[in-house]
Design a protein around this motif. Sequence first.
Motif, mmCIF file in Angstrom:
data_model
loop_
_atom_site.group_PDB
_atom_site.id
_atom_site.type_symbol
_atom_site.label_atom_id
_atom_site.label_comp_id
_atom_site.label_asym_id
_atom_site.label_seq_id
_atom_site.Cartn_x
_atom_site.Cartn_y
_atom_site.Cartn_z
ATOM 1 N N LEU A 438 -16.775 8.281 21.997
ATOM 2 C CA LEU A 438 -18.146 8.487 21.540
ATOM 3 C C LEU A 438 -18.647 7.282 20.748
ATOM 4 C CD1 LEU A 438 -18.251 12.235 20.417
ATOM 5 C CD2 LEU A 438 -19.692 11.172 22.159
ATOM 6 N N ILE A 439 -17.794 6.763 19.877
ATOM 7 C CA ILE A 439 -18.182 5.603 19.073
ATOM 8 C C ILE A 439 -18.428 4.395 19.971
ATOM 9 C CG2 ILE A 439 -17.378 3.970 17.309
ATOM 10 C CD1 ILE A 439 -15.864 6.365 16.055
ATOM 11 N N ASP A 440 -17.603 4.227 20.994
ATOM 12 C CA ASP A 440 -17.794 3.125 21.929
ATOM 13 C C ASP A 440 -19.137 3.260 22.640
ATOM 14 O OD1 ASP A 440 -16.885 0.861 23.679
ATOM 15 O OD2 ASP A 440 -16.939 2.424 25.200
ATOM 16 N N ARG A 441 -19.462 4.457 23.061
ATOM 17 C CA ARG A 441 -20.745 4.696 23.721
ATOM 18 C C ARG A 441 -21.893 4.371 22.765
ATOM 19 N NH1 ARG A 441 -22.001 5.967 29.220
ATOM 20 N NH2 ARG A 441 -24.127 6.777 29.209
ATOM 21 N N TYR A 442 -21.753 4.824 21.529
ATOM 22 C CA TYR A 442 -22.781 4.571 20.516
ATOM 23 C C TYR A 442 -22.923 3.071 20.244
ATOM 24 C CZ TYR A 442 -24.938 4.578 15.859
ATOM 25 O OH TYR A 442 -25.753 4.344 14.773
ATOM 26 N N GLN A 443 -21.823 2.379 20.148
ATOM 27 C CA GLN A 443 -21.840 0.970 19.780
ATOM 28 C C GLN A 443 -22.411 0.086 20.888
ATOM 29 O OE1 GLN A 443 -18.009 -1.131 19.278
ATOM 30 N NE2 GLN A 443 -18.827 -2.003 17.385
ATOM 31 N N THR A 444 -22.174 0.433 22.142
ATOM 32 C CA THR A 444 -22.571 -0.432 23.258
ATOM 33 C C THR A 444 -23.869 0.002 23.927
ATOM 34 O OG1 THR A 444 -21.160 0.871 24.744
ATOM 35 C CG2 THR A 444 -20.191 -1.105 23.751
ATOM 36 N N HIS A 445 -24.498 1.050 23.423
ATOM 37 C CA HIS A 445 -25.794 1.489 23.920
ATOM 38 C C HIS A 445 -26.740 1.628 22.725
ATOM 39 C CE1 HIS A 445 -23.155 2.427 27.241
ATOM 40 N NE2 HIS A 445 -24.193 2.674 28.023
ATOM 41 N N ASN A 446 -28.011 1.708 23.008
ATOM 42 C CA ASN A 446 -28.974 1.833 21.911
ATOM 43 C C ASN A 446 -29.177 3.306 21.543
ATOM 44 O OD1 ASN A 446 -30.236 1.755 24.581
ATOM 45 N ND2 ASN A 446 -32.188 2.063 23.514
ATOM 46 N N ILE A 447 -28.075 3.960 21.232
ATOM 47 C CA ILE A 447 -28.104 5.373 20.836
ATOM 48 C C ILE A 447 -28.395 5.468 19.343
ATOM 49 C CG2 ILE A 447 -26.701 7.449 20.550
ATOM 50 C CD1 ILE A 447 -25.220 6.659 23.106
ATOM 51 N N LYS A 448 -29.337 6.321 19.014
ATOM 52 C CA LYS A 448 -29.648 6.580 17.611
ATOM 53 C C LYS A 448 -28.808 7.726 17.065
ATOM 54 C CE LYS A 448 -33.453 7.733 14.470
ATOM 55 N NZ LYS A 448 -34.910 8.043 14.376
#
Length: 593
Positions: A438-448
């Motif tokens: 989840l953190i990887d997804r958050y870090q590499t995408h513009n997820i708020k």
Amino acid sequence: MADFPVPGLTHDSRKRIMNPIHMERHVKIICIGAGASGLLMAYKLQKHFQNFTLTIYEKNEAVSGTWFENRYPGCACDVPSHNYTWSFEPNLDWSAVYSSSKEIFAYFDGFAKKYQLHDYIKTKHQVVGANWIEETGGYEVKIENLQAGTVIDDKCDILINAGGILNNWRWPAIPGLDNYKGKLLHTANWDDSVDLAGKHVGLIGNGSSGIQVLPTIQPTVGKCTTFIREPTWVSPVQGLEQHVFSEEEKRDFANHPKKLLEYRKNVERGLNGQFGIFLKDSKINTETHAYMQSQMKEKLGDAYLEEKLIPNWSVGCRRLTPGVNYLESLRKPNVEVVYGEITGVSEKGPVCDNGNEYPVDVLICATGFDTGFKPRFPLINGAGTNLQDQWGKVAESYFGIAAAGFPNYMMFLGPNCPIGNGPVLCAIECQADYFCKLIDRYQTHNIKSFAPRADAIADFIAHKDFFMKDTVWKEPCRSWYKAAGDETVTALWPGSTVHYMEAMQELRLEDWDIKYDGNRYTWMGNGYSQCEIDPTADWAYYIRNRDDDAPLSLGARRRILTKSGTVKQQGGVSFTGASTGHNVKVEKDAARL
């Protein structure tokens, strides 16, 4: 590309547009607790991530959580020592099959030192509140400096609760407990200065702690009066009896790593193979019930104790405890068993429902913890809802790791994860890996923000409740597996531990409410790949002589991961039970359920 047709972009997203796809933005993480889970999270982040900041706030003066706090006589893990380690970090120094809490503390403390995890940890700091700020997409966290008595503020993008559930000890709710004039002790707040030798000691409770305390103190106390109010299954330890490892055995493990690995694997297979015990009317459940009943009768050898202590409900309704020498200790001449309710406590000692007062010099409360899943601090979301209130009656989570409506918040060992289904440390590893994804997804995408969808949790809870109807956990025994004042099973996963690990292998993003900072494709950046800006990378990495791609199907990946075909087993999985010591067979109960 200075201007972009999306209003309201943050500085982070504008920066992302100017960089290649999957730019790794900085992530600030706060973790609550430096017990086993918090230490593992620090290890995983350090190993797999760059461009992050991690702060772990730990209320104690040292790491290891429950293994630092619990120092009562006989305190040990009820899982064989060599299998109470991280899967990748064996320990050669265990003194025995069931090692003491001091040794377990040393293992986790040594793990922290080996990987320099103390760099992330602030001890004697306790999180006392957290608020989600929707505008900035992060948490404002209040932390009490327990040494200075001051409160400090911190912020984070992601908040991880690794506080655990067996860390908030409590006195039993017995009227008059404050009246007692002798020495009052709680197993989770032990006073090492108290000498029990020759004393008349009262022991309240026959849960895991009480079962460990009695045989440890019995040889040295003058007398022990143990107060028991309900029966419990005490697992006879045959096949994995307590055994002190010789120096030769330790050297053998050290010099032959494959031998230690196979030992650990065999024990783990046995632990995993016992899940059928928890399924009502399964063959393994029926056979284990008969076996344990006969073993308890043999060890007790007393008709009165057999009647009072052997349950009518199924094996596994409450947590099984190996109980090394516990049943035998109940028959010792200096041990008195008082069965029934304690109605109050006088200045001298407990007063029971038989009308008798029992004066004791020392009163030990082995009465456990507040095992509710509510956070120990106010956790407020953007709508002003406190998770403590939302989970006031029954706690409902997504796979034991997250709560609906609470963005960027993850927890270890939350509601309905495999705490009592089998080996627990592998489940913690599984959760840490999921958090990292989840953190990887958050870090590499513009997820708020990300939070589990309420409808996904509702469906999960419905499935869980349906599954639980055919388990022993729903039977009428008093257990912390259930919500207080409710028969809903809130602590356990609807399946085995290995089942949980497989369910958690991949992100189900369809179950998550994900909000983006601006255009959801801003993460695509300036059109260049990360490969193309790395002069040391092979810009034609996909050209090869043969197809060596990783499997694309879930089944193929699973077969490789589990080394399918390497173990000869026909018609089910046969093993020697780690706790019961008799041969059992895992049945195919899934169809019945």
